[in-house]
Scaffold this motif. Structure first.
Motif, PDB file in Angstrom:
ATOM      1  N   ASN A 189      64.772  68.131  28.906  1.00 15.08           N
ATOM      2  CA  ASN A 189      63.880  67.028  29.028  1.00 15.08           C
ATOM      3  C   ASN A 189      63.567  66.899  30.817  1.00 15.08           C
ATOM      4  OD1 ASN A 189      65.749  64.943  30.146  1.00 15.08           O
ATOM      5  ND2 ASN A 189      66.616  65.092  27.998  1.00 15.08           N
ATOM      6  N   SER A 190      62.803  65.961  31.125  1.00 14.13           N
ATOM      7  CA  SER A 190      62.394  65.665  32.617  1.00 14.13           C
ATOM      8  C   SER A 190      63.371  64.769  33.050  1.00 14.13           C
ATOM      9  CB  SER A 190      60.800  65.279  32.673  1.00 14.13           C
ATOM     10  OG  SER A 190      60.953  64.041  31.667  1.00 14.13           O
ATOM     11  N   LYS A 191      64.521  64.174  32.787  1.00 12.43           N
ATOM     12  CA  LYS A 191      65.060  63.212  33.251  1.00 12.43           C
ATOM     13  C   LYS A 191      65.675  63.522  34.582  1.00 12.43           C
ATOM     14  CE  LYS A 191      64.469  59.804  30.370  1.00 12.43           C
ATOM     15  NZ  LYS A 191      63.595  58.562  30.638  1.00 12.43           N
ATOM     16  N   ALA A 192      66.392  64.616  34.798  1.00 17.44           N
ATOM     17  CA  ALA A 192      66.945  65.127  36.063  1.00 17.44           C
ATOM     18  C   ALA A 192      65.785  65.245  37.044  1.00 17.44           C
ATOM     19  CB  ALA A 192      67.732  66.345  35.826  1.00 17.44           C
ATOM     20  N   LEU A 193      64.583  65.815  36.820  1.00 16.77           N
ATOM     21  CA  LEU A 193      63.779  66.298  37.896  1.00 16.77           C
ATOM     22  C   LEU A 193      62.919  64.823  38.330  1.00 16.77           C
ATOM     23  CD1 LEU A 193      62.011  67.984  39.390  1.00 16.77           C
ATOM     24  CD2 LEU A 193      60.248  68.308  37.476  1.00 16.77           C
ATOM     25  N   GLU A 194      62.771  63.711  37.283  1.00 18.83           N
ATOM     26  CA  GLU A 194      62.391  62.256  37.606  1.00 18.83           C
ATOM     27  C   GLU A 194      63.289  61.638  38.574  1.00 18.83           C
ATOM     28  OE1 GLU A 194      61.642  58.335  35.092  1.00 18.83           O
ATOM     29  OE2 GLU A 194      61.473  60.158  33.969  1.00 18.83           O
ATOM     30  N   ILE A 195      64.547  61.894  38.365  1.00 19.79           N
ATOM     31  CA  ILE A 195      65.356  61.341  39.481  1.00 19.79           C
ATOM     32  C   ILE A 195      65.217  61.783  40.893  1.00 19.79           C
ATOM     33  CG2 ILE A 195      67.795  61.224  40.132  1.00 19.79           C
ATOM     34  CD1 ILE A 195      68.519  60.979  37.206  1.00 19.79           C
ATOM     35  N   ILE A 196      65.070  63.214  41.084  1.00 23.09           N
ATOM     36  CA  ILE A 196      64.881  63.797  42.421  1.00 23.09           C
ATOM     37  C   ILE A 196      63.379  63.249  42.923  1.00 23.09           C
ATOM     38  CG2 ILE A 196      64.676  65.890  43.410  1.00 23.09           C
ATOM     39  CD1 ILE A 196      66.629  67.236  41.537  1.00 23.09           C
ATOM     40  N   LEU A 197      62.386  63.201  41.987  1.00 21.14           N
ATOM     41  CA  LEU A 197      61.056  63.181  42.449  1.00 21.14           C
ATOM     42  C   LEU A 197      60.965  61.549  42.770  1.00 21.14           C
ATOM     43  CD1 LEU A 197      59.092  65.206  40.168  1.00 21.14           C
ATOM     44  CD2 LEU A 197      59.895  65.813  42.670  1.00 21.14           C
ATOM     45  N   GLY A 198      61.674  60.647  42.108  1.00 24.98           N
ATOM     46  CA  GLY A 198      61.717  59.252  42.190  1.00 24.98           C
ATOM     47  C   GLY A 198      60.281  58.734  41.432  1.00 24.98           C
ATOM     48  N   ARG A 199      59.797  59.813  40.517  1.00 27.57           N
ATOM     49  CA  ARG A 199      58.686  59.394  39.548  1.00 27.57           C
ATOM     50  C   ARG A 199      58.833  60.292  38.612  1.00 27.57           C
ATOM     51  NH1 ARG A 199      55.427  63.667  40.100  1.00 27.57           N
ATOM     52  NH2 ARG A 199      55.571  64.885  42.324  1.00 27.57           N
ATOM     53  N   LYS A 200      57.556  59.960  37.370  1.00 22.93           N
ATOM     54  CA  LYS A 200      57.532  61.116  36.326  1.00 22.93           C
ATOM     55  C   LYS A 200      56.994  62.395  36.956  1.00 22.93           C
ATOM     56  CE  LYS A 200      57.822  57.822  32.538  1.00 22.93           C
ATOM     57  NZ  LYS A 200      59.012  58.297  32.039  1.00 22.93           N
ATOM     58  N   PRO A 201      57.426  63.370  36.445  1.00 20.39           N
ATOM     59  CA  PRO A 201      56.757  64.646  36.825  1.00 20.39           C
ATOM     60  C   PRO A 201      55.327  64.678  35.991  1.00 20.39           C
ATOM     61  CG  PRO A 201      59.096  65.018  35.990  1.00 20.39           C
ATOM     62  CD  PRO A 201      58.890  63.540  35.713  1.00 20.39           C
ATOM     63  N   ARG A 202      54.658  65.557  36.582  1.00 18.70           N
ATOM     64  CA  ARG A 202      53.154  65.775  36.225  1.00 18.70           C
ATOM     65  C   ARG A 202      53.393  66.174  34.534  1.00 18.70           C
ATOM     66  NH1 ARG A 202      52.993  67.475  41.211  1.00 18.70           N
ATOM     67  NH2 ARG A 202      51.013  66.987  42.541  1.00 18.70           N
ATOM     68  N   SER A 203      52.452  65.595  33.767  1.00 16.61           N
ATOM     69  CA  SER A 203      52.259  66.015  32.237  1.00 16.61           C
ATOM     70  C   SER A 203      51.772  67.191  32.182  1.00 16.61           C
ATOM     71  CB  SER A 203      51.850  64.910  31.474  1.00 16.61           C
ATOM     72  OG  SER A 203      50.596  64.827  31.894  1.00 16.61           O
ATOM     73  N   TYR A 204      51.745  67.842  30.915  1.00 18.78           N
ATOM     74  CA  TYR A 204      51.045  69.213  30.609  1.00 18.78           C
ATOM     75  C   TYR A 204      49.479  68.525  30.729  1.00 18.78           C
ATOM     76  CZ  TYR A 204      49.617  73.628  29.286  1.00 18.78           C
ATOM     77  OH  TYR A 204      48.978  74.877  29.087  1.00 18.78           O
ATOM     78  N   ARG A 205      49.070  67.573  30.240  1.00 21.45           N
ATOM     79  CA  ARG A 205      47.680  66.912  30.242  1.00 21.45           C
ATOM     80  C   ARG A 205      47.273  66.768  31.592  1.00 21.45           C
ATOM     81  NH1 ARG A 205      44.666  65.433  26.020  1.00 21.45           N
ATOM     82  NH2 ARG A 205      46.510  65.232  24.776  1.00 21.45           N
ATOM     83  N   GLY A 206      47.999  66.531  32.477  1.00 24.10           N
ATOM     84  CA  GLY A 206      47.648  66.201  33.866  1.00 24.10           C
ATOM     85  C   GLY A 206      47.512  67.545  34.647  1.00 24.10           C
ATOM     86  N   PHE A 207      48.469  68.550  34.368  1.00 23.80           N
ATOM     87  CA  PHE A 207      48.306  69.877  34.879  1.00 23.80           C
ATOM     88  C   PHE A 207      46.827  70.292  34.184  1.00 23.80           C
ATOM     89  CE2 PHE A 207      48.594  74.047  33.131  1.00 23.80           C
ATOM     90  CZ  PHE A 207      48.508  74.852  34.382  1.00 23.80           C
ATOM     91  N   ALA A 208      46.686  70.320  33.076  1.00 20.90           N
ATOM     92  CA  ALA A 208      45.667  71.097  32.533  1.00 20.90           C
ATOM     93  C   ALA A 208      44.126  70.425  33.147  1.00 20.90           C
ATOM     94  CB  ALA A 208      45.502  70.600  31.048  1.00 20.90           C
ATOM     95  N   ALA A 209      44.027  69.025  33.282  1.00 20.59           N
ATOM     96  CA  ALA A 209      42.827  68.515  34.380  1.00 20.59           C
ATOM     97  C   ALA A 209      42.857  69.149  35.417  1.00 20.59           C
ATOM     98  CB  ALA A 209      43.252  67.089  34.073  1.00 20.59           C
ATOM     99  N   ASP A 210      43.949  69.158  36.164  1.00 18.70           N
ATOM    100  CA  ASP A 210      43.869  69.976  37.711  1.00 18.70           C
ATOM    101  C   ASP A 210      43.648  71.222  37.504  1.00 18.70           C
ATOM    102  OD1 ASP A 210      44.430  67.512  38.718  1.00 18.70           O
ATOM    103  OD2 ASP A 210      46.475  67.854  39.174  1.00 18.70           O
ATOM    104  N   PHE A 211      43.941  72.073  36.624  1.00 20.33           N
ATOM    105  CA  PHE A 211      43.846  73.536  36.390  1.00 20.33           C
ATOM    106  C   PHE A 211      42.532  73.696  36.073  1.00 20.33           C
ATOM    107  CE2 PHE A 211      44.016  77.584  34.268  1.00 20.33           C
ATOM    108  CZ  PHE A 211      44.669  78.403  35.285  1.00 20.33           C
ATOM    109  N   VAL A 212      41.619  73.062  35.304  1.00 16.75           N
ATOM    110  CA  VAL A 212      40.430  73.376  34.590  1.00 16.75           C
ATOM    111  C   VAL A 212      39.574  72.925  36.046  1.00 16.75           C
ATOM    112  CG1 VAL A 212      38.633  72.647  33.269  1.00 16.75           C
ATOM    113  CG2 VAL A 212      40.837  73.107  32.314  1.00 16.75           C
ATOM    114  N   ALA A 213      40.059  72.101  36.815  1.00 14.34           N
ATOM    115  CA  ALA A 213      39.395  71.507  37.952  1.00 14.34           C
ATOM    116  C   ALA A 213      39.457  72.575  39.196  1.00 14.34           C
ATOM    117  CB  ALA A 213      39.367  70.127  38.427  1.00 14.34           C
ATOM    118  N   GLY A 214      40.262  73.516  38.904  1.00 15.63           N
ATOM    119  CA  GLY A 214      40.540  74.358  40.018  1.00 15.63           C
ATOM    120  C   GLY A 214      41.283  74.011  41.124  1.00 15.63           C
ATOM    121  N   ASN A 215      42.129  72.818  40.982  1.00 13.83           N
ATOM    122  CA  ASN A 215      43.154  72.123  41.767  1.00 13.83           C
ATOM    123  C   ASN A 215      44.517  72.456  41.609  1.00 13.83           C
ATOM    124  OD1 ASN A 215      41.105  70.794  42.956  1.00 13.83           O
ATOM    125  ND2 ASN A 215      41.237  69.132  41.561  1.00 13.83           N
ATOM    126  N   ALA A 216      44.866  73.554  40.730  1.00 16.57           N
ATOM    127  CA  ALA A 216      46.365  73.790  40.315  1.00 16.57           C
ATOM    128  C   ALA A 216      46.711  75.248  40.555  1.00 16.57           C
ATOM    129  CB  ALA A 216      46.859  73.277  39.042  1.00 16.57           C
TER     130      ALA A 216
END
Length: 216
Positions: A189-216
């Protein structure tokens, strides 16, 4: 040299060849589930971790899983034919990480205090996803049907970008696909990465939106 970020070559033999040096902080880009012997290049990363821990260097280890951006290898099949292919069982639950989040975590570990001697899983999804769930997200984002498929390893290795890889690398990589077919994918799960980033990591849905838009 004060700090080192070491990214061992992927799917190569003889990775654990560390040289002693006066370095204040050695950050290792390893791999999630390095304890899995059945995936031979994971076991190789574990040897690197072992060599680093025994080196007496000050270290931090980050263990990323598969990048969400790996869908780029088959982008044309997804966007043009609605086929989300990977060479393993489409029901294998697998955790993922957006490589932008992993890169930010590496930067934080290198530039901020508090991470010495830590070993952290760099996972971006709160729980593993099966590829059918990912296909639904891609379909909603693209606005067209997308279906998850399992492709033969030999056929997959002929996809653009893989044709130049030596046969030995494909053979080593296929041990991962076989493991996924039998046992399942990377979990965690994403708990360790969340601690390092100080926020929730990008979700797959968020990635997909950026990827389709050409931003990832």
């Amino acid at each position: 040299m004060d700090k080192v970020l070491h990214i061992p070559p992927a799917i190569k033999p003889n990775e654990a060849a560390l040289v002693r040096a006066d370095i204040s902080h050695f950050v290792l880009h390893s791999v999630v589930s390095s304890q899995i012997d059945e995936i031979v290049f994971h076991a190789a990363k574990r040897e690197v971790e072992h060599a680093l821990i025994n080196s007496k260097l000050l270290f931090t280890i980050l263990r990323p899983n598969g990048y969400m951006q790996n869908v780029a290898w088959t982008r044309e099949l997804v966007s043009d034919e609605g086929r989300f292919v990977m060479p393993y069982w489409a029901d294998a639950p697998t955790a993922w990480v957006d490589r932008r989040d992993h890169a930010e975590a590496l930067a934080r570990v290198l530039t901020e205090p508090g991470y010495l001697f830590g070993t952290y899983e760099s996972l971006g999804t709160e729980e593993p996803l099966i590829r059918h769930e990912m296909a639904v997200i891609l379909a909603e984002t693209l606005g067209r049907p997308v279906a998850a498929e399992a492709m033969d390893v030999e056929a997959y290795s002929e996809i653009r970008g893989w044709e130049t890889r030596p046969a030995t690398e494909v053979e080593r990589l296929s041990t991962m696909f076989t493991y996924f077919d039998v046992i399942g994918g990377y979990t965690g799960n994403s708990k360790a990465l969340e601690i390092i980033l100080g926020r929730k990591p990008r979700s797959y849905r968020g990635f997909a939106a950026d990827f389709v838009a050409g931003n990832a």
